[in-house]
Design an enzyme around this catalytic site. Structure first.
Site, PDB file in Angstrom:
ATOM      1  N   ASP A  38      13.439 -33.088  39.894  1.00 20.37           N
ATOM      2  CA  ASP A  38      12.808 -32.403  41.017  1.00 20.37           C
ATOM      3  C   ASP A  38      12.619 -30.916  40.746  1.00 20.37           C
ATOM      4  O   ASP A  38      13.149 -30.371  39.762  1.00 20.37           O
ATOM      5  CB  ASP A  38      13.626 -32.601  42.306  1.00 20.37           C
ATOM      6  CG  ASP A  38      15.133 -32.569  42.060  1.00 20.37           C
ATOM      7  OD1 ASP A  38      15.573 -31.887  41.126  1.00 20.37           O
ATOM      8  OD2 ASP A  38      15.857 -33.241  42.800  1.00 20.37           O
ATOM      9  N   ASN A  68      25.038 -36.079  51.772  1.00 18.19           N
ATOM     10  CA  ASN A  68      24.408 -37.054  52.680  1.00 18.19           C
ATOM     11  C   ASN A  68      23.883 -38.268  51.909  1.00 18.19           C
ATOM     12  O   ASN A  68      23.095 -39.036  52.427  1.00 18.19           O
ATOM     13  CB  ASN A  68      23.284 -36.393  53.478  1.00 18.19           C
ATOM     14  CG  ASN A  68      22.121 -35.947  52.600  1.00 18.19           C
ATOM     15  OD1 ASN A  68      22.164 -36.070  51.375  1.00 18.19           O
ATOM     16  ND2 ASN A  68      21.076 -35.418  53.215  1.00 18.19           N
ATOM     17  N   HIS A  87      21.900 -38.312  49.384  1.00 21.36           N
ATOM     18  CA  HIS A  87      20.557 -38.252  48.783  1.00 21.36           C
ATOM     19  C   HIS A  87      20.687 -38.355  47.269  1.00 21.36           C
ATOM     20  O   HIS A  87      21.700 -37.984  46.687  1.00 21.36           O
ATOM     21  CB  HIS A  87      19.777 -37.005  49.216  1.00 21.36           C
ATOM     22  CG  HIS A  87      20.244 -35.707  48.650  1.00 21.36           C
ATOM     23  ND1 HIS A  87      20.015 -34.493  49.253  1.00 21.36           N
ATOM     24  CD2 HIS A  87      20.929 -35.395  47.514  1.00 21.36           C
ATOM     25  CE1 HIS A  87      20.528 -33.529  48.521  1.00 21.36           C
ATOM     26  NE2 HIS A  87      21.092 -34.048  47.463  1.00 21.36           N
ATOM     27  N   GLU A 138      15.892 -38.010  50.646  1.00 18.55           N
ATOM     28  CA  GLU A 138      16.818 -37.796  51.754  1.00 18.55           C
ATOM     29  C   GLU A 138      16.905 -39.069  52.611  1.00 18.55           C
ATOM     30  O   GLU A 138      16.015 -39.926  52.538  1.00 18.55           O
ATOM     31  CB  GLU A 138      16.306 -36.631  52.626  1.00 18.55           C
ATOM     32  CG  GLU A 138      16.157 -35.300  51.885  1.00 18.55           C
ATOM     33  CD  GLU A 138      17.485 -34.564  51.682  1.00 18.55           C
ATOM     34  OE1 GLU A 138      18.559 -35.158  51.901  1.00 18.55           O
ATOM     35  OE2 GLU A 138      17.433 -33.385  51.287  1.00 18.55           O
TER      36      GLU A 138
HETATM   37  P1  PGA Z   1      25.560 -30.944  43.452  1.00 20.28           P
HETATM   38  O1  PGA Z   1      24.295 -31.603  44.087  1.00 20.28           O
HETATM   39  O2  PGA Z   1      25.688 -31.494  42.071  1.00 20.28           O
HETATM   40  O3  PGA Z   1      25.255 -29.479  43.444  1.00 20.28           O
HETATM   41  O4  PGA Z   1      26.722 -31.299  44.325  1.00 20.28           O
HETATM   42  C1  PGA Z   1      24.104 -32.970  43.941  1.00 20.28           C
HETATM   43  C2  PGA Z   1      22.854 -33.375  44.658  1.00 20.28           C
HETATM   44  O5  PGA Z   1      22.527 -32.744  45.680  1.00 20.28           O
HETATM   45  O6  PGA Z   1      22.210 -34.333  44.235  1.00 20.28           O
END
Ligand code: PGA
Length: 247
Positions: free
Chosen positions: A67, A136, A138, A143
């Site tokens: 992304d 959450n 995702h 999302e």
């Molecule tokens: P993080 O993010 O590795 O910074 O915890 C993971 C994500 O949001 O997919």
């Protein structure tokens, strides 16, 4: 699904790097799907070490990132292109022409999404998709929603994701509200899905994703349908998983 419960973040990082390193040695032109975020930082550091100290060769490796924020240019320090250079690409012998990240500055973002999906079609499947998970649940910026989105698309970040990501920006207002995100087909069309998670903040997301119902309300739950998944999680991230307690 294979679940490796490790002691801590460092062990998680080393285990993920070991799997990626073994793949690159056996398949020097491997296609790697790669994430950003804080979870893969140790893995990227270990891959850089393996390159310098153990001659792990990335010269023919291709990468497809998950992304990019819309509205941030390549050289913006919080762009995911800048992140990948800083934490991985500048420390290994990868040809940057073989690295793919959506263009967050594209004039026609829908067109950019189609261009990005075409990269997946050109390469076929990724050999390995490394992926983190949001609090959450995702995956990439897919999302929680009413349905799964297969294609690369414009994602509206949820408030909880904006909250989680604001730590990288001076002000919450600076966090972009939209991103280009690979869809579920891009993530799932990999030979080997490797999900990494650490810390108790991820415990609910990990438990629901690995053991709950498969639902777009918990995007990570879709991994249960993949035939070859390795979850590498520390004890804190595994703490709400029934299997962990009964082991
Ligand atoms: P993080 O993010 O590795 O910074 O915890 C993971 C994500 O949001 O997919």
């Amino acid at each position: 699904m294979k679940i490796l419960v490790v002691a801590d973040e460092q062990e998680m990082s080393l285990e993920a790097a070991r799997i990626i390193g073994a793949l690159v040695r056996t398949k020097p032109d491997a296609v790697l799907g790669l994430p950003t975020g804080s979870t893969p930082l140790g893995t990227y550091g270990e891959l850089a070490r393996m390159h310098h100290e153990e001659n792990l060769d990335f010269s023919r490796v291709r990468t497809i990132n998950l992304d990019e924020y819309i509205g941030l240019s390549d050289d913006h320090p919080q762009s995911y292109r800048a992140f990948m250079r800083k934490h991985l690409f500048d420390h290994i012998n990868i040809d940057e022409n073989n690295t793919h990240i959506p263009n967050g500055m594209a004039e026609d973002v829908e067109e950019e999404c189609r261009r990005y999906d075409a990269i997946f079609y050109r390469y076929g499947r990724t050999d390995l998709q490394l992926i983190g998970i949001g609090v959450n649940a995702h995956i990439a910026f897919n999302e929680p929603a009413d349905c799964f989105t297969p294609d690369t698309h414009i994602a509206e970040l949820t408030e909880s994701t904006i909250d989680a990501n604001q730590r990288n920006f001076d002000h919450r207002d600076e966090v972009p509200r939209t991103a280009i995100s690979v869809g579920m087909r891009g993530i799932m069309s990999t030979r080997h899905l490797v999900l990494i998670a650490c810390g108790e903040g991820k415990a609910e997301a990990v438990a629901k994703s690995c053991f709950g119902p498969v639902t777009p309300r918990v995007p990570g739950s879709l991994i249960q349908l993949h035939p070859y998944v390795t979850v590498i999680a520390d004890e804190a991230a595994m703490s709400l998983c029934p299997v962990f307690f009964s082991a």
